[in-house]
Design a protein around this motif. Sequence first.
Motif, short mmCIF file in Angstrom:
data_model
loop_
_atom_site.label_atom_id
_atom_site.label_comp_id
_atom_site.label_asym_id
_atom_site.label_seq_id
_atom_site.Cartn_x
_atom_site.Cartn_y
_atom_site.Cartn_z
N THR A 32 -18.25 -29.11 -9.72
CA THR A 32 -17.19 -29.41 -10.69
C THR A 32 -16.45 -28.15 -11.10
N ALA A 33 -17.21 -27.07 -11.33
CA ALA A 33 -16.59 -25.80 -11.71
C ALA A 33 -15.68 -25.28 -10.59
N ALA A 34 -16.15 -25.35 -9.36
CA ALA A 34 -15.36 -24.84 -8.24
C ALA A 34 -14.08 -25.66 -8.06
N MET A 35 -14.19 -26.97 -8.17
CA MET A 35 -13.01 -27.83 -7.99
C MET A 35 -12.02 -27.64 -9.13
N THR A 36 -12.51 -27.53 -10.35
CA THR A 36 -11.61 -27.35 -11.48
C THR A 36 -10.90 -26.00 -11.39
N GLN A 37 -11.57 -24.98 -10.86
CA GLN A 37 -10.91 -23.69 -10.67
C GLN A 37 -9.79 -23.81 -9.65
N MET A 38 -10.01 -24.59 -8.60
CA MET A 38 -8.95 -24.78 -7.60
C MET A 38 -7.75 -25.51 -8.20
N VAL A 39 -8.02 -26.49 -9.07
CA VAL A 39 -6.93 -27.16 -9.76
C VAL A 39 -6.18 -26.17 -10.65
N ALA A 40 -6.93 -25.34 -11.39
CA ALA A 40 -6.31 -24.35 -12.27
C ALA A 40 -5.45 -23.37 -11.47
N ASP A 41 -5.91 -22.99 -10.29
CA ASP A 41 -5.14 -22.06 -9.46
C ASP A 41 -3.82 -22.70 -9.02
N ALA A 42 -3.85 -23.99 -8.67
CA ALA A 42 -2.61 -24.67 -8.30
C ALA A 42 -1.67 -24.76 -9.49
N PHE A 43 -2.22 -25.08 -10.67
CA PHE A 43 -1.40 -25.11 -11.87
C PHE A 43 -0.75 -23.75 -12.12
N ALA A 44 -1.54 -22.68 -11.98
CA ALA A 44 -1.04 -21.33 -12.25
C ALA A 44 0.12 -20.98 -11.33
N SER A 45 0.05 -21.42 -10.08
CA SER A 45 1.14 -21.10 -9.15
C SER A 45 2.43 -21.76 -9.60
N GLY A 46 2.36 -23.01 -10.05
CA GLY A 46 3.56 -23.70 -10.51
C GLY A 46 4.08 -23.16 -11.83
N ILE A 47 3.18 -22.82 -12.74
CA ILE A 47 3.58 -22.28 -14.04
C ILE A 47 4.22 -20.91 -13.87
N ALA A 48 3.66 -20.07 -12.98
CA ALA A 48 4.22 -18.75 -12.76
C ALA A 48 5.63 -18.81 -12.19
N GLU A 49 5.92 -19.83 -11.38
CA GLU A 49 7.24 -19.98 -10.80
C GLU A 49 8.26 -20.51 -11.80
N HIS A 50 7.79 -21.31 -12.77
CA HIS A 50 8.70 -21.95 -13.73
C HIS A 50 8.09 -21.90 -15.14
N PRO A 51 7.86 -20.71 -15.68
CA PRO A 51 7.19 -20.61 -16.98
C PRO A 51 7.96 -21.25 -18.12
N GLU A 52 9.30 -21.30 -18.00
CA GLU A 52 10.11 -21.88 -19.08
C GLU A 52 9.89 -23.38 -19.21
N ASP A 53 9.32 -24.02 -18.19
CA ASP A 53 9.09 -25.47 -18.24
C ASP A 53 7.65 -25.83 -18.58
N TRP A 54 6.84 -24.85 -18.97
CA TRP A 54 5.46 -25.11 -19.36
C TRP A 54 5.42 -25.34 -20.87
N HIS A 55 5.16 -26.55 -21.27
CA HIS A 55 5.22 -26.92 -22.69
C HIS A 55 3.86 -26.77 -23.35
N MET A 56 3.39 -25.54 -23.43
CA MET A 56 2.09 -25.27 -24.03
C MET A 56 2.31 -24.54 -25.36
N LEU A 57 2.42 -25.33 -26.40
CA LEU A 57 2.66 -24.79 -27.74
C LEU A 57 1.38 -24.75 -28.57
N GLN A 58 0.24 -24.91 -27.91
CA GLN A 58 -1.06 -24.85 -28.59
C GLN A 58 -1.90 -23.74 -28.00
N ARG A 59 -2.99 -23.44 -28.67
CA ARG A 59 -3.93 -22.44 -28.18
C ARG A 59 -4.63 -22.98 -26.94
N LEU A 60 -4.83 -22.13 -25.96
CA LEU A 60 -5.44 -22.56 -24.70
C LEU A 60 -6.61 -21.68 -24.30
#
Length: 311
Positions: A263-291
């Motif tokens: 589960t940890a390994a798979m969730t890290q792979m999901v997080a890595d995919a998220f990070a690639s998209g967020i890094a390309e379009h940070p202005e569209d990441w609606h994270m206004l809470q603590r993470l």
Amino acid sequence: MGSMRDRLTDGLYGAGWAGVKKLPEPAAVALGRRIADFVWKRHGRSVQRLESNLARVLPEAGPEQLRELSRAGMRSYMRYWMESFRLPAVPKERFGRDVRIEDDHILREALASGRGVIVALPHLANWDLAGAWATTHLGIPFTTVAERLKPETLFDRFVAYRESLGMEVLPHTGGAAFGTLARRLRAGGLVCLVADRDLSSSGVEVEFFGATARMPAGPALLAQQTGAVLLPATLWYGDSPRMYGRIHPPVPVPETGTRPAKTAAMTQMVADAFASGIAEHPEDWHMLQRLWLDDLEPRGNGPHEAAEAGA
């Protein structure tokens, strides 16, 4: 006092759904931008938190760049709300024109396999618009999860709104959602989960932009338990088409290891995919809470963060 606040919150959201969807689209766009700029200029806690989160994504950015990026971020955030209020009134044939998903063949092939599919998304652009695209353009109904809101009438509004777009919405609380999601997947169905922020405080720790964050274990656990295909997806705004997206390659279940390790390994792979998209379009990441864990402190859920928990 709490009851009055609940009624006010419900009334404001109700006014949004009732009023904004009646506005001509240019007027709704202009209204959203004016609200975004007003909130941004006040530089309150939500905007400060957005800038703090963006600083993690772009550690080399200076204060001026972060300030401009947060302005774009607030405009994107309010664009989400204006679009979402208007979605039930948008002709369904528009969704195929308004959304372009790259590598959607990965999704189609996974669905054709009959194994069931889990699409995991971060809070990028408009996940409700992506859902409308799936239910109308692809003709695929899906199941999702939403955090139960207070007041109950507000939760009912969110459920009715998303069901009007063709989604089955399950409440996050009570623990019954996981079993229902598993049944949908075993039947070859589609499950979509917003999964870049864990509201239960019992998620999986991942490395995310150089620091530790916690993300939900549900997508990885569902994939292991049901044999469903786990697909990360990322979104970003455009002008024409209105929104773009990308289906990332499937996240494999590791062949060896304990369930927590898998589960940890798979969730890290999901997080890595998220990070690639967020890094390309940070202005569209609606994270206004603590993470990130070193930013966390005891807190309650506001309507927006709760509503988006399992969008």
